[in-house]
Design a protein around this motif. Structure first.
Motif, PDB file in Angstrom:
ATOM      1  N   ALA A 297      37.079 -75.443  35.470  1.00 48.49           N
ATOM      2  CA  ALA A 297      37.826 -75.938  36.621  1.00 48.49           C
ATOM      3  C   ALA A 297      39.325 -75.864  36.373  1.00 48.49           C
ATOM      4  N   LEU A 298      39.743 -76.274  35.185  1.00 49.25           N
ATOM      5  CA  LEU A 298      41.166 -76.273  34.865  1.00 49.25           C
ATOM      6  C   LEU A 298      41.695 -74.876  34.591  1.00 49.25           C
ATOM      7  N   TRP A 299      40.940 -74.103  33.818  1.00 47.79           N
ATOM      8  CA  TRP A 299      41.465 -72.821  33.340  1.00 47.79           C
ATOM      9  C   TRP A 299      41.457 -71.761  34.435  1.00 47.79           C
ATOM     10  N   THR A 300      40.449 -71.768  35.290  1.00 46.02           N
ATOM     11  CA  THR A 300      40.425 -70.758  36.350  1.00 46.02           C
ATOM     12  C   THR A 300      41.421 -71.072  37.461  1.00 46.02           C
ATOM     13  N   SER A 301      41.834 -72.328  37.577  1.00 44.22           N
ATOM     14  CA  SER A 301      42.809 -72.704  38.605  1.00 44.22           C
ATOM     15  C   SER A 301      44.241 -72.684  38.077  1.00 44.22           C
ATOM     16  N   LEU A 302      44.388 -72.511  36.777  1.00 41.40           N
ATOM     17  CA  LEU A 302      45.714 -72.597  36.176  1.00 41.40           C
ATOM     18  C   LEU A 302      46.659 -71.530  36.720  1.00 41.40           C
ATOM     19  N   ALA A 303      46.136 -70.321  36.962  1.00 43.59           N
ATOM     20  CA  ALA A 303      46.996 -69.253  37.483  1.00 43.59           C
ATOM     21  C   ALA A 303      47.582 -69.630  38.843  1.00 43.59           C
ATOM     22  N   LEU A 304      46.826 -70.381  39.646  1.00 42.12           N
ATOM     23  CA  LEU A 304      47.337 -70.824  40.942  1.00 42.12           C
ATOM     24  C   LEU A 304      48.523 -71.770  40.771  1.00 42.12           C
ATOM     25  N   LEU A 305      48.445 -72.629  39.759  1.00 47.23           N
ATOM     26  CA  LEU A 305      49.548 -73.547  39.491  1.00 47.23           C
ATOM     27  C   LEU A 305      50.762 -72.807  38.939  1.00 47.23           C
ATOM     28  N   LEU A 306      50.522 -71.898  38.016  1.00 40.24           N
ATOM     29  CA  LEU A 306      51.634 -71.220  37.342  1.00 40.24           C
ATOM     30  C   LEU A 306      52.367 -70.257  38.259  1.00 40.24           C
ATOM     31  N   THR A 307      51.641 -69.556  39.111  1.00 41.86           N
ATOM     32  CA  THR A 307      52.280 -68.555  39.968  1.00 41.86           C
ATOM     33  C   THR A 307      52.690 -69.119  41.325  1.00 41.86           C
TER      34      THR A 307
ATOM     35  N   GLY B   3      56.120 -70.899  39.916  1.00 43.94           N
ATOM     36  CA  GLY B   3      56.769 -69.682  40.356  1.00 43.94           C
ATOM     37  C   GLY B   3      56.851 -68.602  39.297  1.00 43.94           C
ATOM     38  N   MET B   4      55.932 -68.581  38.330  1.00 45.91           N
ATOM     39  CA  MET B   4      55.933 -67.561  37.286  1.00 45.91           C
ATOM     40  C   MET B   4      55.384 -66.241  37.820  1.00 45.91           C
ATOM     41  N   THR B   5      55.718 -65.152  37.135  1.00 47.82           N
ATOM     42  CA  THR B   5      55.104 -63.870  37.453  1.00 47.82           C
ATOM     43  C   THR B   5      53.679 -63.846  36.900  1.00 47.82           C
ATOM     44  N   THR B   6      52.889 -62.917  37.398  1.00 45.30           N
ATOM     45  CA  THR B   6      51.510 -62.806  36.922  1.00 45.30           C
ATOM     46  C   THR B   6      51.464 -62.491  35.432  1.00 45.30           C
ATOM     47  N   ALA B   7      52.364 -61.622  34.970  1.00 42.17           N
ATOM     48  CA  ALA B   7      52.374 -61.256  33.557  1.00 42.17           C
ATOM     49  C   ALA B   7      52.712 -62.468  32.680  1.00 42.17           C
ATOM     50  N   THR B   8      53.701 -63.247  33.100  1.00 43.35           N
ATOM     51  CA  THR B   8      54.069 -64.434  32.321  1.00 43.35           C
ATOM     52  C   THR B   8      52.944 -65.458  32.323  1.00 43.35           C
TER      53      THR B   8
ATOM     54  N   TRP C 147      47.120 -83.188  34.329  1.00 42.05           N
ATOM     55  CA  TRP C 147      47.685 -83.749  35.554  1.00 42.05           C
ATOM     56  C   TRP C 147      49.206 -83.867  35.451  1.00 42.05           C
ATOM     57  N   LEU C 148      49.678 -84.373  34.304  1.00 43.70           N
ATOM     58  CA  LEU C 148      51.119 -84.434  34.074  1.00 43.70           C
ATOM     59  C   LEU C 148      51.729 -83.041  34.058  1.00 43.70           C
ATOM     60  N   GLY C 149      50.929 -82.070  33.590  1.00 40.38           N
ATOM     61  CA  GLY C 149      51.407 -80.692  33.520  1.00 40.38           C
ATOM     62  C   GLY C 149      51.714 -80.074  34.861  1.00 40.38           C
ATOM     63  N   GLY C 150      51.286 -80.727  35.946  1.00 39.75           N
ATOM     64  CA  GLY C 150      51.654 -80.240  37.260  1.00 39.75           C
ATOM     65  C   GLY C 150      53.149 -80.249  37.490  1.00 39.75           C
ATOM     66  N   GLY C 151      53.866 -81.089  36.710  1.00 39.30           N
ATOM     67  CA  GLY C 151      55.314 -81.136  36.852  1.00 39.30           C
ATOM     68  C   GLY C 151      56.060 -81.068  35.537  1.00 39.30           C
ATOM     69  N   ALA C 152      55.313 -81.010  34.413  1.00 36.29           N
ATOM     70  CA  ALA C 152      55.947 -80.968  33.092  1.00 36.29           C
ATOM     71  C   ALA C 152      55.266 -79.886  32.254  1.00 36.29           C
TER      72      ALA C 152
ATOM     73  N   THR D 250      42.964 -76.124  47.186  1.00 33.64           N
ATOM     74  CA  THR D 250      43.386 -75.827  48.558  1.00 33.64           C
ATOM     75  C   THR D 250      43.676 -77.103  49.338  1.00 33.64           C
ATOM     76  N   HIS D 251      42.854 -78.129  49.141  1.00 34.57           N
ATOM     77  CA  HIS D 251      42.977 -79.351  49.947  1.00 34.57           C
ATOM     78  C   HIS D 251      43.865 -80.416  49.297  1.00 34.57           C
ATOM     79  N   TRP D 252      43.821 -80.533  47.984  1.00 32.86           N
ATOM     80  CA  TRP D 252      44.529 -81.628  47.316  1.00 32.86           C
ATOM     81  C   TRP D 252      45.461 -81.175  46.197  1.00 32.86           C
ATOM     82  N   GLY D 253      45.618 -79.867  46.036  1.00 32.44           N
ATOM     83  CA  GLY D 253      46.542 -79.376  45.017  1.00 32.44           C
ATOM     84  C   GLY D 253      46.008 -79.561  43.604  1.00 32.44           C
ATOM     85  N   TRP D 254      46.913 -79.578  42.647  1.00 33.97           N
ATOM     86  CA  TRP D 254      46.541 -79.645  41.232  1.00 33.97           C
ATOM     87  C   TRP D 254      45.852 -80.965  40.892  1.00 33.97           C
ATOM     88  N   THR D 255      46.199 -82.019  41.578  1.00 35.56           N
ATOM     89  CA  THR D 255      45.529 -83.310  41.352  1.00 35.56           C
ATOM     90  C   THR D 255      44.041 -83.204  41.657  1.00 35.56           C
TER      91      THR D 255
END
Length: 445
Positions: A270-280, A288-293, A339-344, A404-409
């Motif tokens: 759940a966390l790892w497959t959604s991480l790219a959505l948070l990072l990019t 706002g990272m690039t896909t490569a980063t 959860w904290l990583g959503g902003g840190a 999609t509905h509640w974001g990273w939380t």
């Protein structure tokens, strides 16, 4: 470690058992009569030193495991080559997961009934051939068909793990399993990181061709050093599958291992497959990272490879129950960090390391348990891996909708729920589990 006759964990004969109490190592492997672990047959000499055998098998595991994930980092390049969009070819990565699931159900249980040397060689060549055909594909449909076949045939790691566990000395069994799991996670990281870098430099078709060559080379080399076997039983594709329900019903410890792995792997997925959505992503839920980063975050998966030997030693010394408890505790700490990583960003990095350490510790403990609690280790291993895979797939699907509905939380909430379900439903062992818990090796988790 001697090369000609690997130590066996076969319990002593009845007269010997009466004369001398069993050692702690013998207790760790569990009793052999009745429904317990299958007594090991007389081991065959290996054509290479045992240490080199384990290294070669671990490398083969890494390469074959990478084949499952080879298409994912290459999707943008594949889409460009086919004149499409990444979203239009994203289903190819899902095809790989379905193919692997099919291979687990039909091929992995055959390790109990057919000659593994021949099976590993055949599956390796089928995988290599499918990858080569994929490299020559002219469209998404042809590539998806090749990926499906390659993923179904690349179940070699799940044939080799039971073999290594079977031939390892009882007091070192988890450490040997850990070496293969370290190879497996290294392969996953290589597929995600190196696959993308090589594809960017030379093109995605060369990545497929390189994977085909490595699979053929290491698959045949591994088959050559496997011990010669005279396997018993039917080699039917459905023979092992038909045994699955009875094997799972017959072992409370196997059921517990399956549920706990499904909970842990589900939280990680759940966390790892959604991480790219948070990072990019951008805005409130995104860096706002690039896909490569963002792809470089896959390097945190190396934490699993590095901690695997330590986790294996802990299982051998303290037993599976304690290691699983420690793994779940570490995973529980990682969720609020995510959860904290959503902003840190620092919290996200720390959480990524923690969740991989928790995952590999849990995996080694539970898989070692699954391999030593029934008389059909390959079938039991199939049940265990499929349970984890199912838990991960379902959690990933829910996490995507939650984002999609509640974001990273929402994603973090799904991970926390999966951990809670995996632990709470197995927290109270049955009477059999309480009798065999504690210092008696891997049993009693």
């Amino acid at each position: 470690m001697p090369s000609s006759t690997p130590p066996s964990s076969t319990p002593p004969s009845a007269p010997q058992a009466a004369a001398k109490p069993p050692s702690a190592a013998a207790r760790a492997s569990g009793p052999s009569p009745g429904p317990g672990p299958r007594p090991l047959s007389a081991p065959h000499p290996l054509p290479v030193p045992h240490g080199l055998f384990l290294v070669l098998i671990a490398i083969c595991t890494a390469v074959t495991a990478a084949n499952i994930y080879i298409a994912a980092p290459l999707l943008p390049l594949i889409a460009r080559d086919f004149g499409s969009t990444p979203s239009a070819v994203a289903w190819i990565a899902s095809v790989a997961q379905f193919g692997y699931a099919a291979g687990l159900l039909f091929f992995a249980p055959l390790g109990d009934s057919v000659n593994r040397r021949k099976l590993v060689a055949v599956l390796s060549m089928v995988t290599a051939g499918a990858l080569a055909l994929g490299a020559a594909a002219s469209g998404a449909t042809g590539l998806a068909a090749a990926v499906l076949v390659a993923s179904a045939a690349t179940v070699v790691p799940q044939l080799l793990v039971p073999l290594v566990a079977e031939r390892a000395p009882a007091h070192r069994r988890a450490s040997h399993v850990a070496a293969l799991i370290a190879g497996l996670f290294t392969g996953i990281v290589a597929a995600r990181v190196l696959g993308g870098l090589v594809g960017q430099a030379f093109g995605w078709r060369y990545v497929f061709l390189g994977a085909a060559a490595l699979t053929a080379l290491l698959g045949l080399a591994s088959a050559a050093v496997l011990p010669a076997e005279s396997r018993r039983g039917s080699g039917s594709l459905f023979a092992g599958l038909a045994k699955l329900p009875g094997v799972v019903r017959g072992s409370a410890e196997l059921r517990r291992a399956c549920i706990r792995q499904a909970g842990m792997y589900g939280a990680w997925s759940a966390l790892w497959t959604s991480l790219a959505l948070l990072l990019t992503g951008r805005g409130g839920d995104g860096y706002g990272m690039t896909t490569a980063t963002a792809g470089l975050f896959g390097l945190f998966g190396l934490a699993a490879s590095l901690v695997a030997p330590l986790a294996g030693g802990m299982v051998d010394r303290f037993g599976a129950a304690k290691v699983v408890a420690y793994g779940y505790a570490l995973a529980a700490v990682s969720v609020p960090l995510f959860w904290l990583g959503g902003g840190a960003l620092w919290a996200l990095c720390a959480a990524a390391v923690a969740i991989h350490m928790a995952l590999v510790a849990n995996h080694i403990a539970n898989q070692t348990l699954a391999l030593t609690t029934t008389s059909t280790p390959a079938v039991a291993n199939t049940a265990y891996v499929v349970a984890g895979f199912a838990g991960g797939a379902l959690a990933s699907a829910l996490a995507g909708s939650a984002f999609t509905h509640w974001g990273w939380t929402g994603v973090c909430a799904v991970a926390a729920l999966w951990l809670a379900l995996g632990w709470a439903t197995t927290a109270i062992p049955g009477r059999k589990g309480r009798r065999s818990s504690g210092a008696d090796g891997v049993r009693g988790a």
